[in-house]
Write an enzyme that holds these catalytic residues in place. Structure first.
Site, PDB file in Angstrom:
ATOM      1  N   GLY A  29       0.830  -1.214   0.000  1.00 45.75           N
ATOM      2  CA  GLY A  29       0.000   0.000   0.000  1.00 45.75           C
ATOM      3  C   GLY A  29       0.862   1.262   0.000  1.00 45.75           C
TER       4      GLY A  29
ATOM      5  N   ASN B  43      -2.279  -9.370  11.230  1.00 36.22           N
ATOM      6  CA  ASN B  43      -1.225  -8.350  11.044  1.00 36.22           C
ATOM      7  C   ASN B  43      -1.761  -6.969  11.339  1.00 36.22           C
ATOM      8  OD1 ASN B  43      -1.054  -6.236   8.696  1.00 36.22           O
ATOM      9  ND2 ASN B  43      -2.262  -7.953   7.856  1.00 36.22           N
TER      10      ASN B  43
ATOM     11  N   ASN C 191      -1.104  -0.287  -5.289  1.00 31.84           N
ATOM     12  CA  ASN C 191      -2.138  -0.249  -4.238  1.00 31.84           C
ATOM     13  C   ASN C 191      -2.027   1.091  -3.510  1.00 31.84           C
ATOM     14  OD1 ASN C 191      -2.973  -0.625  -1.238  1.00 31.84           O
ATOM     15  ND2 ASN C 191      -3.910  -2.391  -2.271  1.00 31.84           N
TER      16      ASN C 191
ATOM     17  N   ASN D 253      -7.208   0.623  -1.529  1.00 31.26           N
ATOM     18  CA  ASN D 253      -7.460  -0.084  -0.264  1.00 31.26           C
ATOM     19  C   ASN D 253      -8.375   0.797   0.582  1.00 31.26           C
ATOM     20  OD1 ASN D 253      -7.516  -1.204   2.257  1.00 31.26           O
ATOM     21  ND2 ASN D 253      -5.314  -0.919   2.679  1.00 31.26           N
TER      22      ASN D 253
ATOM     23  N   CYS E   3      -9.396   1.377   5.222  1.00 28.50           N
ATOM     24  CA  CYS E   3      -8.666   2.245   6.144  1.00 28.50           C
ATOM     25  C   CYS E   3      -9.643   3.142   6.898  1.00 28.50           C
ATOM     26  CB  CYS E   3      -7.688   3.128   5.346  1.00 28.50           C
ATOM     27  SG  CYS E   3      -6.472   2.132   4.491  1.00 28.50           S
TER      28      CYS E   3
ATOM     29  N   ASN F 191     -10.186  -8.067   1.558  1.00 28.59           N
ATOM     30  CA  ASN F 191      -9.091  -7.633   2.402  1.00 28.59           C
ATOM     31  C   ASN F 191      -9.185  -8.455   3.702  1.00 28.59           C
ATOM     32  OD1 ASN F 191      -6.970  -6.098   3.557  1.00 28.59           O
ATOM     33  ND2 ASN F 191      -7.606  -4.341   2.304  1.00 28.59           N
ATOM     34  N   THR F 192      -8.352  -8.173   4.661  1.00 28.36           N
ATOM     35  CA  THR F 192      -8.305  -8.987   5.880  1.00 28.36           C
ATOM     36  C   THR F 192      -9.547  -8.766   6.758  1.00 28.36           C
ATOM     37  OG1 THR F 192      -7.074  -7.194   6.920  1.00 28.36           O
ATOM     38  CG2 THR F 192      -5.776  -9.023   5.987  1.00 28.36           C
TER      39      THR F 192
ATOM     40  N   GLY G 194      -6.711 -16.357   1.258  1.00 35.26           N
ATOM     41  CA  GLY G 194      -6.296 -17.702   1.663  1.00 35.26           C
ATOM     42  C   GLY G 194      -5.953 -18.652   0.541  1.00 35.26           C
TER      43      GLY G 194
ATOM     44  N   GLY H 136      -1.814 -13.977  -1.275  1.00 32.31           N
ATOM     45  CA  GLY H 136      -1.183 -13.125  -0.259  1.00 32.31           C
ATOM     46  C   GLY H 136      -0.315 -13.915   0.697  1.00 32.31           C
TER      47      GLY H 136
HETATM   48  C1  FMN Z   1       1.284  -8.535   6.358  1.00 30.84           C
HETATM   49  C2  FMN Z   1       0.177  -8.094   5.434  1.00 30.84           C
HETATM   50  C3  FMN Z   1       0.180  -6.818   4.900  1.00 30.84           C
HETATM   51  C4  FMN Z   1      -0.867  -6.395   4.039  1.00 30.84           C
HETATM   52  N1  FMN Z   1      -0.856  -5.130   3.505  1.00 30.84           N
HETATM   53  C5  FMN Z   1      -1.869  -4.723   2.680  1.00 30.84           C
HETATM   54  C6  FMN Z   1      -1.868  -3.416   2.100  1.00 30.84           C
HETATM   55  O1  FMN Z   1      -0.904  -2.651   2.305  1.00 30.84           O
HETATM   56  N2  FMN Z   1      -2.918  -3.068   1.306  1.00 30.84           N
HETATM   57  C7  FMN Z   1      -3.969  -3.908   1.034  1.00 30.84           C
HETATM   58  O2  FMN Z   1      -4.897  -3.528   0.312  1.00 30.84           O
HETATM   59  N3  FMN Z   1      -3.996  -5.166   1.543  1.00 30.84           N
HETATM   60  C8  FMN Z   1      -2.971  -5.577   2.356  1.00 30.84           C
HETATM   61  N4  FMN Z   1      -2.987  -6.859   2.883  1.00 30.84           N
HETATM   62  C9  FMN Z   1      -4.144  -7.739   2.567  1.00 30.84           C
HETATM   63  C10 FMN Z   1      -3.779  -8.754   1.474  1.00 30.84           C
HETATM   64  O3  FMN Z   1      -3.499  -8.076   0.263  1.00 30.84           O
HETATM   65  C11 FMN Z   1      -4.978  -9.697   1.240  1.00 30.84           C
HETATM   66  O4  FMN Z   1      -6.093  -8.929   0.851  1.00 30.84           O
HETATM   67  C12 FMN Z   1      -5.341 -10.473   2.501  1.00 30.84           C
HETATM   68  O5  FMN Z   1      -4.171 -10.820   3.224  1.00 30.84           O
HETATM   69  C13 FMN Z   1      -6.132 -11.757   2.191  1.00 30.84           C
HETATM   70  O6  FMN Z   1      -5.424 -12.591   1.311  1.00 30.84           O
HETATM   71  P1  FMN Z   1      -4.483 -13.817   1.846  1.00 30.84           P
HETATM   72  O7  FMN Z   1      -5.316 -14.621   2.786  1.00 30.84           O
HETATM   73  O8  FMN Z   1      -4.079 -14.577   0.614  1.00 30.84           O
HETATM   74  O9  FMN Z   1      -3.324 -13.176   2.528  1.00 30.84           O
HETATM   75  C14 FMN Z   1      -1.943  -7.304   3.726  1.00 30.84           C
HETATM   76  C15 FMN Z   1      -1.903  -8.602   4.256  1.00 30.84           C
HETATM   77  C16 FMN Z   1      -0.875  -9.009   5.102  1.00 30.84           C
HETATM   78  C17 FMN Z   1      -0.900 -10.409   5.666  1.00 30.84           C
END
Ligand code: FMN
Ligand code: FAD
Ligand code: FAD
Ligand code: FMN
Ligand code: FES
Ligand code: FES
Lengths: 286, 311, 311, 286
Positions: C53, C76, C106, C134, C137, C199-200, C251, C272
């Site tokens: 990001g 995280n 991003n 993103n 926020c 996103n998370t 995931g 991710g």
């Molecule tokens: C350590 C970490 C940092 C992340 N930083 C960002 C970010 O800066 N911007 C964003 O849109 N998503 C960010 N994400 C979210 C990931 O891009 C993704 O949407 C999310 O982790 C789900 O996918 P995954 O389960 O494959 O990790 C981050 C995820 C992790 C684990």
């Protein structure tokens, strides 16, 4: 049913993708033919749920063996268990094959006064794993037995315990899809031939294998009005009746209600083929 | 009755006037009607348990497949197959009365009236300590929208249930909302005695070879350790929004997991999916809580409730 | 340039006029600025990736601890530490231009103006194919409410960003909402070219001995295989609500996982967390998709997109 | 840095809760003193993330050993790896201990023209695991070395490789918290005594152990204006710089900005003690 920790004696590959797990228990386990256990390597964090494996053979009072196909993540982790490692076991589970003259599970279609004196054991692929102890018991009780042993090919047949069935010394007909061993085709072929002989009119069929095979066998049995028992497979969350996830649809006369579904783990895994609603899409992985 | 067992007095907790020997309960749908566990654990040692969801009439539930494993959890679409409130009162309750454990009847319906009808039947049952309202069900009379996802619908049902119920009322929150504390506050204001959270999170798993969902119903409820961080966060949020006692649920598989919920604000906890693969987990967690009290010289577990220090 | 590699033509996909050699991308925050992976995989084989990001000004991020492992995932609270849009354009982009992979920048901010300022800086950067917004926020100018949790706020920001941006705009959805398709529809109507989700999911993990959260920020974002069933369900819901192309995230750790998202309705996917513990996973998934096409005699992967059969 | 699959040669318990994992690689791995690897048993589904373990010793070109404490789920799964099983490794990672007269990592506080000719190696608990190869290298380069070896008790000291450090034949002072071996107390005691002797005024301190120990050592070094290098521990998501999770706060003159935090995995794990912001609550598990 007890929850206990067993020790791995051996975990050898029988043929590519098929293994024999021998577990020794701290105390005597009374497992009857057709019963199963829910197994999970001790200390394994994932996969989460235990896996259902039939008791293949009783090797002495505190030792049991399990013959299994390495399919997905759970059987993969079991395949990596080395001798002296531990396996958590919930055992023995489910009902067992009813062998006459003991009491029937829910009464096969016995003709008046007629006693079943013959058994036809139909094994499809790894379904053989829940049929070896049955064959041993039938032999012990002097029941005339025909075993029909079907598998994809010669190597799979070996993996599904063909040698152990041969060693029983009972009449054995083998079929493989590709004809690499015995007859080419499915077990349903030899089954239909047998049922044409009168001597089998009072027989009981014991079948375990893929859903499609069992539904064909059930159909053939119904046509020849011969009693047929099947041991079903279903995804199992718990194995002892609380998750209500392992159900199979059964024929009920009334409208659908609480008892339209039976739990394979506690109401089965062995059912009379007549009670099963066969024309549903197969719910098992096969 | 078996020889009376000694409970660790430090673990006793109270919710809406109901005294629990310890804060560890079996969660609805993962403990059957309790009796299934009698062979595996001494039910007298259990704080309590919530029954399989009970409806006014017995239900068949969804066609199989009903469950599929995921990483760290499972999806279920059981469809609330249950014996019905009447059969529970007549056939199960009598046997449960022999045990010294809190029996909570989980209740659900597909319209407000369904819930009320089930509660009325259960009111006749002797030995039920409280009702736990599963509001994660679609309201078929209102286009199938999930009652628990709307503060208004949830408050309205809570009020009616409170009126109809002769016992304390626990309302079980759905996690599938933007702001769980909003729904929690409206339910608390509507008269709920306690809130239990979380129920399962909606998810799906697709068989990429048949291109069909692995569950016959399509989607299912996600449960197990995978959802625990979400559940603990929601307990923390709701604890800050209401002051009725909370029961923490979601992926608990060890004493440390249970303590996370208590520290976040729960008074008691329910263990669900872990019962399937670790059938004596409830007893292990109870023993683990006693060990924690020893280690931290704690007089009572309830003093820990909501003791989370931030920053 | 390295020797040109041959791409499997069956895997080519297109989103908002951007041609991807295959649907597999690295997700933002898990692929750094791409160069960190050059030692481990051939970046030319990758469909594309979304940068860490980027904000108008470089940011320090949150104090540690910033990450903690959970069952099947991780939490995280990095706090978006990044070099800033300007440094990315001047220092990272030139090196990235050597690679034949789609670079998505991003972008995030703590108010609408923040986002716009960052986009304006990035507009100068040559070699960026699209922006991924993103919106998970907090908007510090509106009491810290999360933009992505409100359809109105999300649509307003999308409109402004579309105006300011010289490139296609992907908006990344937050999963922490009651009805993700509602937010999706309002963003699509506001002019977004594509949506990426999810996103998370907000969660927390508590150290039961210190009674403090394990992350210094308190809560964090849950990611990894644990959340995949939730992500696939949300892609399925959004696919039914909008008709702009979707990018599935959440995931993914294998080709089969990626196929779940595509069958549910995604055109491309982002991997991710799996990059951390399986650094060549992106390449394995690309190879797995080719094998799937062989096995199923499939002409193009995009024909699979949204091919989920229900009932 | 490469991603490869190694084979377990041995995985013996050194003392209760401490094990030595010996891995053999298909090709030569150039690991320098202080570098580490991110390890994970092959085919293990959980825990998800790899674990950081320092390279303890180079045993021949294709074999490396790792000395580790069995603490949580990740080291538990590593502890269950049996010989001939496989371990995924990302290796070698991070920077290495700068040993004079080679180039310093970022320039210790050397006095004008003075060359560091002495080394004080301070090991706290399992921190010893990243210091053995350093001691071997110091010996090879003829640098006069004092080793201060601290551990909770005698058994832990053994688990942390005390015998291997003894076998180096360098001057070794042992401390245990409970006095069951060597001096009772912490390594900081003997360290302060040493630094009173002029001969150590040009020494370089190499320290690895719990955060609290290293911050005390850094304080003592600063007071005696002796250069000090530390190898830090942090929770690691990736180990190669992309998750930005393993950061440590560093002293920057300006306002907090992008470079107020450094990544332990790629900017470290070895840092000059002066640059670290020590008065933060310890972020590691210890
Ligand atoms: C350590 C970490 C940092 C992340 N930083 C960002 C970010 O800066 N911007 C964003 O849109 N998503 C960010 N994400 C979210 C990931 O891009 C993704 O949407 C999310 O982790 C789900 O996918 P995954 O389960 O494959 O990790 C981050 C995820 C992790 C684990
Ligand atoms: C009563 C009973 C007795 C049995 N006895 C035996 C026996 O003696 N021997 C024997 O070999 N088997 C036996 N079985 C079958 C055995 O339980 C199953 O084969 C086993 O549970 C499969 O588990 P697994 O971990 O190998 O595969 P799983 O990981 O459960 O997956 C099974 C299959 O489905 C696919 N799959 C499942 N979930 C997913 C998902 N989420 N995503 C992608 N793919 C998925 C996998 O790829 C695999 O092909 C028995 C079953 C029952 C019910
Ligand atoms: C560069 C570097 C080099 C290293 N070298 C070595 C070495 O050579 N030898 C060595 O032994 N160690 C070494 N370490 C430390 C080692 O990496 C950690 O000890 C290891 O990662 C711990 O992982 P684990 O799986 O054992 O414990 P984890 O499961 O990660 O947990 C660690 C501790 O925190 C607790 N914990 C963590 N997460 C949770 C949670 N969600 N819920 C409850 N409790 C939790 C656990 O109970 C445990 O006490 C090194 C670290 C770094 C950064
Ligand atoms: C198979 C299954 C059936 C369930 N049935 C019910 C139910 O009938 N009523 C209810 O309120 N919750 C039900 N739940 C939800 C659990 O009570 C619990 O809220 C949820 O699973 C999260 O906890 P866990 O992760 O410990 O399982 C069920 C869960 C599962 C897995
Ligand atoms: S497997 Fe849980 S009820 Fe049968
Ligand atoms: S461990 Fe991921 S950046 Fe250091």
């Amino acid at each position: 049913m007890i929850e206990t920790v067993a020790t791995v004696q051996s975990n050898e590959e029988v043929s590519p993708g098929y293994r024999l797990l021998v577990l020794s228990f701290e105390r005597q386990i009374e497992a009857r033919a057709g019963q199963f256990a829910m197994l999970r390597p001790e200390g394994s964090f994932e996969p989460l749920l235990r896996r259902a494996l039939a008791v293949y053979r009783q090797l002495g009072s505190n030792q049991l063996s399990f013959l299994y196909q390495v399919l997905g993540r759970g059987t993969e982790t079991l395949a990596r268990c080395v001798p002296s490692s531990k396996v958590e076991a919930l055992i023995p589970l489910g009902n067992s094959w009813p062998v006459y003259p003991e009491a029937p599970v829910d009464g096969p279609a016995q003709t008046a006064g007629g006693q079943t004196d013959r058994a036809i054991v139909v094994a499809g692929g790894i379904g053989s794993a829940s049929l070896l102890m049955l064959c041993e018991q039938l032999a012990r009780q002097g029941v005339e037995t025909e075993v029909l042993f079907g598998a994809r090919d010669e190597a799979t047949a070996r993996g599904c315990g063909l040698e152990d069935f041969r060693a029983l010394g009972v009449s054995l007909t083998i079929t493989t899809d590709d004809g690499s061993l015995g007859e080419r085709g499915f077990v349903t072929g030899p089954l239909e031939r047998l049922l044409h002989e009168d001597v089998f009119s009072q027989a009981t069929i014991y079948a375990c294998g893929p859903w499609v095979m069992m539904s064909r066998v059930a159909e053939i049995a119904a046509r020849s009005s011969v009693s047929c028992l099947v041991s079903l497979e279903a995804p199992m969350g718990c194995g002892f009746g609380v998750c209500v996830g392992c159900v199979v649809a059964v024929n009920t006369d009334g409208p659908p209600g609480y008892d339209s579904y039976k739990r394979v783990c506690i109401d089965g895994p062995i059912f009379s083929a007549r009670t099963i609603e066969w024309n549903v899409n197969p719910m098992t992985h096969s | 009755m078996q020889t009376p067992i000694t409970h660790d007095p430090r673990l006793a907790v109270e919710i809406a006037g109901i005294r629990f020997n310890n804060p560890v309960m079996g969660a609805s749908g993962t403990f059957g009607y309790g009796l299934e566990f009698a062979e595996l654990i001494d039910l007298n040692r259990l704080g309590g348990f919530s029954t399989k969801g009970l409806s006014a009439r017995p239900l068949a539930g969804n066609p199989p497949p009903r469950i599929v494993e995921t990483h760290g959890g499972m999806l279920n679409a059981i469809g609330l197959q249950n014996v019905g409130a009447r059969a529970f009162v007549e056939k199960k309750l009598p046997m449960l009365r022999r045990f010294d454990t809190v029996v909570v009847a989980n209740v659900f319906g597909y319209s407000d009236d369904d819930y009320i009808e089930a509660i009325r039947i259960l009111n006749d049952g002797e030995g039920i300590a409280a009702y736990e309202l599963n509001i994660s069900c679609p309201n078929v009379k209102e286009g199938g929208s999930v009652i628990g996802n709307s503060p208004v619908a949830a408050a309205r049902l809570t009020e009616k249930a409170k009126l109809a119920s002769s016992r304390p009322l626990i309302v079980k929150l759905s996690p599938n909302v933007t702001d769980v504390s909003l729904v929690a506050r409206s339910i608390a204001e509507a008269g709920a005695d306690s809130l239990s959270l979380i129920n399962t999170i909606v998810g799906t798993s697709i068989d990429v070879n048949t291109r069909r969902p692995r569950l016959s119903y399509g989607t299912g409820g996600l449960s197990g350790p995978a959802i625990r961080p979400i559940a603990v966060r929601m307990v923390q949020e709701v604890a800050a929004a209401v002051n009725i006692p909370l029961i923490g649920i979601g992926g608990i598989a060890s004493a440390s997991d249970a303590l996370e919920f208590i520290i976040a604000g729960a008074t008691a906890v329910q263990i669900g999916t872990a019962n399937y693969y670790d059938p004596t987990v409830t007893i292990k967690v109870i023993e683990g809580l006693s060990a924690y009290c020893d280690q931290h010289k704690l007089e009572s577990i309830s003093s820990l409730s909501g003791s989370l220090t931030l920053g």
